[in-house]
Design a protein around this motif. Structure first.
Motif, short mmCIF file in Angstrom:
data_model
loop_
_atom_site.label_atom_id
_atom_site.label_comp_id
_atom_site.label_asym_id
_atom_site.label_seq_id
_atom_site.Cartn_x
_atom_site.Cartn_y
_atom_site.Cartn_z
N ALA A 17 0.82 -1.22 0.00
CA ALA A 17 0.00 0.00 0.00
C ALA A 17 0.86 1.28 0.00
CB ALA A 17 -0.94 0.00 1.21
N LYS A 18 2.16 1.10 0.11
CA LYS A 18 3.08 2.23 0.14
C LYS A 18 3.58 2.52 -1.27
CE LYS A 18 7.40 3.76 2.34
NZ LYS A 18 8.49 3.38 3.28
N ALA A 19 3.70 3.81 -1.61
CA ALA A 19 4.16 4.20 -2.95
C ALA A 19 5.68 4.24 -3.01
CB ALA A 19 3.59 5.57 -3.32
N TYR A 20 6.23 3.77 -4.11
CA TYR A 20 7.68 3.78 -4.31
C TYR A 20 8.00 4.35 -5.69
CZ TYR A 20 7.76 0.47 -0.40
OH TYR A 20 7.59 -0.13 0.82
N ASP A 21 9.11 5.07 -5.77
CA ASP A 21 9.62 5.55 -7.04
C ASP A 21 10.63 4.52 -7.54
OD1 ASP A 21 10.73 6.79 -9.21
OD2 ASP A 21 11.69 8.41 -8.08
N PRO A 22 10.32 3.80 -8.62
CA PRO A 22 11.22 2.74 -9.09
C PRO A 22 12.64 3.22 -9.36
CG PRO A 22 9.10 2.56 -10.17
CD PRO A 22 9.09 3.86 -9.43
N GLN A 23 12.79 4.46 -9.84
CA GLN A 23 14.14 4.96 -10.12
C GLN A 23 14.92 5.19 -8.82
OE1 GLN A 23 15.67 5.30 -13.20
NE2 GLN A 23 17.42 5.46 -11.80
N THR A 24 14.23 5.75 -7.82
CA THR A 24 14.88 5.96 -6.52
C THR A 24 15.27 4.63 -5.90
OG1 THR A 24 13.62 8.00 -6.15
CG2 THR A 24 14.59 6.94 -4.22
N VAL A 25 14.37 3.66 -6.01
CA VAL A 25 14.64 2.31 -5.48
C VAL A 25 15.85 1.71 -6.19
CG1 VAL A 25 13.77 -0.05 -5.35
CG2 VAL A 25 12.29 1.85 -4.72
N SER A 26 15.88 1.84 -7.51
CA SER A 26 16.99 1.29 -8.30
C SER A 26 18.32 1.92 -7.90
CB SER A 26 16.73 1.50 -9.79
OG SER A 26 17.79 1.01 -10.56
N ASP A 27 18.31 3.24 -7.73
CA ASP A 27 19.55 3.94 -7.35
C ASP A 27 20.03 3.47 -5.97
OD1 ASP A 27 19.42 5.33 -9.71
OD2 ASP A 27 18.54 7.14 -8.83
N LYS A 28 19.08 3.34 -5.04
CA LYS A 28 19.44 2.92 -3.68
C LYS A 28 19.96 1.48 -3.69
CE LYS A 28 19.88 3.77 0.68
NZ LYS A 28 20.86 4.76 1.13
N LEU A 29 19.33 0.65 -4.48
CA LEU A 29 19.74 -0.76 -4.57
C LEU A 29 21.18 -0.86 -5.08
CD1 LEU A 29 18.65 -3.71 -4.31
CD2 LEU A 29 18.17 -3.61 -6.74
N LYS A 30 21.49 -0.11 -6.12
CA LYS A 30 22.85 -0.14 -6.68
C LYS A 30 23.86 0.40 -5.67
CE LYS A 30 21.22 0.28 -11.44
NZ LYS A 30 21.05 1.17 -12.61
#
Length: 387
Positions: free
Chosen positions: A264-277
């Motif tokens: 139910a929480k919104a995520y920005d896929p680009q922000t997630v990708s950057d953090k993951l890397k």
């Protein structure tokens, strides 16, 4: 349950009308259509590995006994294989040309290429079969009992046997079929073996919130798996939309639990990708699997990452420096004790009484190196870690 010993049925008899369908989960038949080799409660065929199936044929040619086989009678007077499905399917597949064995000269031999006397030896081999008559519950209980040897049934295979019916049949067609085009996509997130029911187990675990047998019991007679498929696909679609980068550590994580907690929480896929890397490239992050829940939870719980601790040489060097300075200034070698007004204000702690701590927390960008290390007494370090 009543059992009757039969010893006059041959492999040739069983192979009359033998049907093997490559589409896992479907029925296999023999004995001129009177025998269902893979009833609903049976697991998929797992001997097709070039070893176990070949071993069955070698045993027959060498005159070794194949062991007891159990059939149970059905209401229409026909039979189902209660135990022996893997062996029967193996010799049925060999006789119908599905695989070859290797002779003493290393040459592959299909059944049709065997010498006539060897073909005859296989086909005339008599089987030792017990035919069982009993209620469904008796048959299922006996099935579990006789399957404690050999390649044991796993948890999901046992559940399939207990709750056999239209629901299990359709669920196996979807989640236990290695020919399903979706398997490759699913395999990025699910660990285990399709044929051994691991994907089905995962799907059921997700939709049932861990109460698999309860869910299967309630849906046993359903003629569709709509809810199961919809929930499973919702989880997979959510994961793939939040995490655009597919990494090996994603396989086998409890995505169903993550979905319930975070979808139910919104995520920005680009922000997630950057953090993951960023986290993947960080030398100090030991637990790459924990990265995913860490990101989903807002990058708060650093315990999920198992940050690399300071090594012993670093601890000793910092301890020596702090202790020398403390003695020169007549205060404790624990910086936090030195700020206090109790009996520890001037205490010199032993190295074994202290822990290494990040001056600037790792979560705030602090590195795990000597320039960011301080030694604190265990009491202060643990108190700080609980904040």
């Amino acid at each position: 349950m009543i059992t009757t010993l039969v010893t006059d049925i041959t492999i040739e008899d069983i192979c009359k009308g033998f049907v093997y369908n490559e589409y896992e989960g479907k029925g296999l038949f023999g004995l001129s259509g009177k025998l269902t080799i893979q009833p609903e409660y049976q697991r998929n065929y797992i001997y097709a590995d070039g070893k176990k199936d070949v071993a069955v044929i070698d045993s027959i040619l060498k005159g070794y006994p194949l062991g007891l086989i159990y059939f149970n009678t059905t209401p229409d007077g026909n039979y189902e294989v209660l135990d022996g499905q893997q062996r029967i399917t193996s010799f049925g597949r060999y006789v119908t040309g599905k695989f070859a064995i290797t002779d003493t000269n290393g040459i592959p031999r299909y059944f049709s290429g065997l010498a006539e006397d060897l073909q005859k030896k296989i086909m005339e081999t008599k089987l030792t079969i017990y035919i069982c008559d009993g209620s469904e519950s008796e048959i299922k209980e006996w099935f579990k009992t006789i399957n404690i040897v050999g390649v044991p049934l796993n948890e999901q295979e046992l559940s399939n046997a207990i709750h056999s019916g239209p629901f299990v049949t359709k669920a196996k067609e979807e989640f236990s079929n290695s020919q399903n085009a979706n398997i490759q996509k699913w395999s990025a997130y699910i660990s285990g073996n399709v044929i051994r029911q691991d994907y089905l187990h995962t799907a059921l675990d997700w939709v049932s919130k861990g109460n698999i047998d309860n869910y299967m019991s309630r849906h046993r007679h359903d003629d569709n798996i709509t809810e199961l498929k919809a929930y499973f696909n919702s989880v997979i679609d959510w994961v793939s939309s939040v995490f655009r980068d597919v990494e090996s550590e994603m396989k086998g994580l409890p995505w169903g639990e993550f979905y319930e907690t975070y979808h139910a929480k919104a995520y920005d896929p680009q922000t997630v990708s950057d953090k993951l890397k960023e986290l993947y490239s960080d030398f100090y992050v030991k637990n790459k699997k924990g990265v995913y829940e860490y990101i989903l939870g807002g990058c708060i719980d650093t315990k999920l990452l198992d940050i690399r601790i300071f090594d012993d040489p670093t601890k000793k060097t910092v301890y020596t420096r702090q202790t020398e300075e403390a003695r020169n200034n007549n205060h404790s070698n624990c910086p936090l004790c030195a700020l206090g007004n109790d009996n520890n204000k001037n205490r010199i702690w032993k190295l074994t009484e202290m822990d290494a701590d990040h001056v600037t927390a790792w979560s705030n960008g602090g590195a795990t190196d000597i320039t960011n290390c301080q030694m604190l007494c265990k009491t202060h370090n643990r108190a700080k870690g609980n904040k």
